[in-house]
Design a protein around this motif. Structure first.
Motif, mmCIF file in Angstrom:
data_model
loop_
_atom_site.group_PDB
_atom_site.id
_atom_site.type_symbol
_atom_site.label_atom_id
_atom_site.label_comp_id
_atom_site.label_asym_id
_atom_site.label_seq_id
_atom_site.Cartn_x
_atom_site.Cartn_y
_atom_site.Cartn_z
ATOM 1 N N THR A 127 3.401 -27.403 -2.041
ATOM 2 C CA THR A 127 2.709 -27.646 -3.296
ATOM 3 C C THR A 127 1.433 -28.433 -3.098
ATOM 4 O O THR A 127 0.576 -28.439 -3.951
ATOM 5 C CB THR A 127 3.622 -28.401 -4.270
ATOM 6 O OG1 THR A 127 4.042 -29.610 -3.654
ATOM 7 C CG2 THR A 127 4.821 -27.558 -4.637
ATOM 8 N N ALA A 128 1.327 -29.139 -1.996
ATOM 9 C CA ALA A 128 0.109 -29.914 -1.730
ATOM 10 C C ALA A 128 -0.008 -30.118 -0.232
ATOM 11 O O ALA A 128 0.977 -30.103 0.498
ATOM 12 C CB ALA A 128 0.169 -31.260 -2.431
ATOM 13 N N TRP A 141 3.211 -37.333 -8.248
ATOM 14 C CA TRP A 141 3.429 -36.068 -8.947
ATOM 15 C C TRP A 141 2.236 -35.694 -9.817
ATOM 16 O O TRP A 141 2.016 -34.522 -10.099
ATOM 17 C CB TRP A 141 4.704 -36.122 -9.784
ATOM 18 C CG TRP A 141 4.659 -37.086 -10.937
ATOM 19 C CD1 TRP A 141 4.998 -38.399 -10.909
ATOM 20 C CD2 TRP A 141 4.242 -36.814 -12.258
ATOM 21 N NE1 TRP A 141 4.818 -38.973 -12.127
ATOM 22 C CE2 TRP A 141 4.350 -38.017 -12.993
ATOM 23 C CE3 TRP A 141 3.762 -35.697 -12.921
ATOM 24 C CZ2 TRP A 141 4.017 -38.115 -14.327
ATOM 25 C CZ3 TRP A 141 3.445 -35.798 -14.254
ATOM 26 C CH2 TRP A 141 3.566 -36.993 -14.947
ATOM 27 N N SER A 144 -0.092 -34.036 -7.437
ATOM 28 C CA SER A 144 0.613 -32.986 -6.717
ATOM 29 C C SER A 144 0.605 -33.242 -5.221
ATOM 30 O O SER A 144 0.309 -32.365 -4.417
ATOM 31 C CB SER A 144 0.009 -31.615 -7.033
ATOM 32 O OG SER A 144 0.761 -30.611 -6.402
ATOM 33 N N THR A 145 0.936 -34.461 -4.838
ATOM 34 C CA THR A 145 1.060 -34.803 -3.423
ATOM 35 C C THR A 145 2.516 -35.053 -3.108
ATOM 36 O O THR A 145 3.270 -35.591 -3.934
ATOM 37 C CB THR A 145 0.225 -36.050 -3.073
ATOM 38 O OG1 THR A 145 0.669 -37.132 -3.878
ATOM 39 C CG2 THR A 145 -1.248 -35.808 -3.284
#
Length: 152
Positions: A127-128, A141, A144-145
């Motif tokens: 996602t990251a 969050w 998005s890390t």
């Protein structure tokens, strides 16, 4: 005359409560109550029957208007066509079971040497990227890390 004369009615026979209960449970009052409940039930039934009739006619009018415009209201037009087995993700050949084994589509076990061990890694998505996280390794969050578990 004695105090216990039978000529006088007792206190219970003279009480207002007794007269009320006698009136309440008389056949005439019970009959009136039953007739009232029957009338009420009939009125409720007529109300629902009239509403059902109006709804049925409104639906048929709406349906006729839209069918004239080309719309279809049968189940066959709403259900999508079946997905071919080679494109259906739910029929992938590997399914994880509760005890960690692998099963085929028809429920038979795949021999250990033929199992695809990288299947889970290919399905995992990042996602990251890991280089834009904070220096202490805790993810965020909102940005998005992900959390770096080794540094944490």
């Amino acid at each position: 005359m004695t105090a216990l004369s039978s000529d006088k009615p007792s206190m219970w026979q003279r009480s207002t409560t007794r007269r009320f209960l006698k009136w309440q449970f008389s056949w005439r009052t019970t009959r009136r109550a039953l007739i009232g409940f029957a009338v009420l039930a009939t009125l409720i039934g007529l109300f629902y029957a009239e509403e059902n009739w109006r709804g049925w006619h409104a639906w048929n009018k709406f349906k006729r208007q839209w069918e004239a415009k080309g719309e279809r209201f049968d189940w066959a037009s709403a259900v999508p066509a079946p997905v071919p087995d080679d494109q259906n993700f739910a029929l992938t050949p590997i399914v994880f079971t509760g005890y960690g084994g692998f099963l085929t589509r028809n429920g038979k076990a795949i021999p250990y040497k033929e199992r695809d061990t990288n299947f889970v890694n290919r399905l995992r998505m990042e996602t990251a990227s890991r280089n834009n996280g904070p220096t202490n390794g805790v993810g965020n969050w909102q940005k998005s890390t992900v959390t770096d578990l080794k540094a944490w």
